[in-house]
Design a protein around this motif. Structure first.
Motif, PDB file in Angstrom:
ATOM      1  N   MET A   1       4.250  46.893  22.318  1.00 18.41           N
ATOM      2  CA  MET A   1       5.196  46.636  23.476  1.00 18.41           C
ATOM      3  C   MET A   1       5.720  45.252  23.522  1.00 18.41           C
ATOM      4  N   LYS A   2       6.871  45.664  23.964  1.00 16.51           N
ATOM      5  CA  LYS A   2       7.660  44.387  24.578  1.00 16.51           C
ATOM      6  C   LYS A   2       8.023  43.960  25.033  1.00 16.51           C
ATOM      7  N   PHE A   3       7.969  42.176  25.167  1.00 18.49           N
ATOM      8  CA  PHE A   3       8.097  41.661  27.494  1.00 18.49           C
ATOM      9  C   PHE A   3       9.289  40.734  27.223  1.00 18.49           C
ATOM     10  N   VAL A   4       9.489  40.974  27.837  1.00 14.24           N
ATOM     11  CA  VAL A   4      11.041  39.719  27.852  1.00 14.24           C
ATOM     12  C   VAL A   4      10.348  38.869  29.337  1.00 14.24           C
ATOM     13  N   VAL A   5      10.559  37.800  29.561  1.00 12.70           N
ATOM     14  CA  VAL A   5      10.981  37.185  30.447  1.00 12.70           C
ATOM     15  C   VAL A   5      12.624  36.614  30.669  1.00 12.70           C
ATOM     16  N   CYS A   6      13.258  37.029  31.836  1.00 16.53           N
ATOM     17  CA  CYS A   6      15.164  36.569  32.257  1.00 16.53           C
ATOM     18  C   CYS A   6      14.605  35.340  32.761  1.00 16.53           C
ATOM     19  N   MET A   7      15.465  34.753  31.730  1.00 20.60           N
ATOM     20  CA  MET A   7      15.700  33.041  31.976  1.00 20.60           C
ATOM     21  C   MET A   7      17.522  32.986  32.032  1.00 20.60           C
ATOM     22  N   GLU A   8      18.565  34.091  32.458  1.00 20.80           N
ATOM     23  CA  GLU A   8      20.063  33.672  33.264  1.00 20.80           C
ATOM     24  C   GLU A   8      19.872  34.837  33.694  1.00 20.80           C
ATOM     25  N   ASN A   9      20.159  34.678  35.156  1.00 22.38           N
ATOM     26  CA  ASN A   9      21.148  36.373  35.359  1.00 22.38           C
ATOM     27  C   ASN A   9      22.648  35.696  35.791  1.00 22.38           C
ATOM     28  N   THR A  10      22.988  35.860  35.029  1.00 19.69           N
ATOM     29  CA  THR A  10      24.877  35.635  35.035  1.00 19.69           C
ATOM     30  C   THR A  10      25.690  36.240  35.002  1.00 19.69           C
ATOM     31  N   PRO A  11      26.343  37.005  35.533  1.00 26.28           N
ATOM     32  CA  PRO A  11      27.509  38.127  34.779  1.00 26.28           C
ATOM     33  C   PRO A  11      27.742  38.351  33.715  1.00 26.28           C
ATOM     34  N   ASP A  31      14.514  48.421  20.792  1.00 22.96           N
ATOM     35  CA  ASP A  31      14.932  47.875  20.062  1.00 22.96           C
ATOM     36  C   ASP A  31      16.270  47.228  20.842  1.00 22.96           C
ATOM     37  N   VAL A  32      16.237  46.092  19.915  1.00 27.43           N
ATOM     38  CA  VAL A  32      17.674  45.496  20.292  1.00 27.43           C
ATOM     39  C   VAL A  32      18.590  46.216  19.602  1.00 27.43           C
ATOM     40  N   ASP A  33      20.095  46.712  19.867  1.00 27.89           N
ATOM     41  CA  ASP A  33      20.547  47.757  19.588  1.00 27.89           C
ATOM     42  C   ASP A  33      21.928  46.678  18.693  1.00 27.89           C
ATOM     43  N   ALA A  34      22.406  47.592  18.087  1.00 30.35           N
ATOM     44  CA  ALA A  34      23.575  46.707  17.360  1.00 30.35           C
ATOM     45  C   ALA A  34      25.191  46.104  17.931  1.00 30.35           C
ATOM     46  N   HIS A  35      24.591  45.681  19.040  1.00 27.20           N
ATOM     47  CA  HIS A  35      25.382  45.498  19.847  1.00 27.20           C
ATOM     48  C   HIS A  35      24.716  43.944  20.160  1.00 27.20           C
ATOM     49  N   GLY A  36      23.415  44.276  20.591  1.00 30.30           N
ATOM     50  CA  GLY A  36      22.620  42.228  21.117  1.00 30.30           C
ATOM     51  C   GLY A  36      22.201  43.104  22.207  1.00 30.30           C
ATOM     52  N   MET A  37      22.146  44.019  22.456  1.00 35.01           N
ATOM     53  CA  MET A  37      21.572  44.287  23.936  1.00 35.01           C
ATOM     54  C   MET A  37      20.443  45.094  23.943  1.00 35.01           C
ATOM     55  N   ILE A  38      19.306  45.291  25.005  1.00 34.08           N
ATOM     56  CA  ILE A  38      18.153  45.291  24.940  1.00 34.08           C
ATOM     57  C   ILE A  38      18.139  46.469  25.992  1.00 34.08           C
ATOM     58  N   ARG A  39      17.182  47.353  26.379  1.00 31.03           N
ATOM     59  CA  ARG A  39      16.937  48.258  27.714  1.00 31.03           C
ATOM     60  C   ARG A  39      15.952  47.567  28.155  1.00 31.03           C
ATOM     61  N   ILE A  40      16.029  47.480  29.242  1.00 29.74           N
ATOM     62  CA  ILE A  40      14.796  46.845  29.966  1.00 29.74           C
ATOM     63  C   ILE A  40      14.824  47.988  31.895  1.00 29.74           C
ATOM     64  N   ILE A  41      14.093  48.215  32.123  1.00 28.65           N
ATOM     65  CA  ILE A  41      13.825  48.498  33.466  1.00 28.65           C
ATOM     66  C   ILE A  41      13.845  47.433  34.332  1.00 28.65           C
ATOM     67  N   ASP A  42      15.335  47.086  34.919  1.00 28.99           N
ATOM     68  CA  ASP A  42      15.092  45.975  36.201  1.00 28.99           C
ATOM     69  C   ASP A  42      15.126  46.025  37.639  1.00 28.99           C
ATOM     70  N   ASP A  43      15.093  45.026  38.215  1.00 25.44           N
ATOM     71  CA  ASP A  43      14.507  45.277  39.824  1.00 25.44           C
ATOM     72  C   ASP A  43      15.279  46.950  40.502  1.00 25.44           C
ATOM     73  N   ILE A  71       1.164  49.058  34.475  1.00 25.32           N
ATOM     74  CA  ILE A  71       1.773  49.206  36.355  1.00 25.32           C
ATOM     75  C   ILE A  71       2.750  48.810  35.912  1.00 25.32           C
ATOM     76  N   PHE A  72       3.686  48.265  35.144  1.00 30.75           N
ATOM     77  CA  PHE A  72       5.119  48.392  35.400  1.00 30.75           C
ATOM     78  C   PHE A  72       5.684  50.278  35.219  1.00 30.75           C
ATOM     79  N   ASN A  73       4.408  51.168  35.021  1.00 25.33           N
ATOM     80  CA  ASN A  73       4.934  52.852  34.821  1.00 25.33           C
ATOM     81  C   ASN A  73       4.149  53.315  35.543  1.00 25.33           C
TER      82      ASN A  73
END
Length: 74
Positions: A1-11, A31-43, A71-73
């Motif tokens: 399991m990987k966890f990240v902290v949001c550091m920026e929320n600019t459009p 995992d991070v995809d070929a375009h540098g995107m990650i999938r998370i469950i947002d707010d 907890i998250f699930n």
């Protein structure tokens, strides 16, 4: 399991990052995809792709990661 902290929320491009909270912990799905995107469950409670550059990965002890995952699930 990987966890990240949001550091920026600019459009980014045509997408909004309004559903991210700076400083909040999110679990990464996959995992991070070929375009540098990650999938998370947002707010909103839904899973979406976001640029990985908006986040910093954090190291969490395995037992803590398992508890957070539960907890998250709920």
């Amino acid at each position: 399991m990987k966890f990240v902290v949001c550091m920026e929320n600019t459009p980014f491009g045509d997408f909004s990052a309004d559903d991210l909270t700076i400083g909040r912990l999110y679990e990464v799905i996959g995992d991070v995809d070929a375009h540098g995107m990650i999938r998370i469950i947002d707010d909103t409670g839904e899973d979406y792709l976001y640029p990985a550059k908006l986040f910093e990965q954090v190291e969490i002890h395995d037992s803590t990661a398992e508890r957070l995952h539960s907890i998250f699930n709920r």
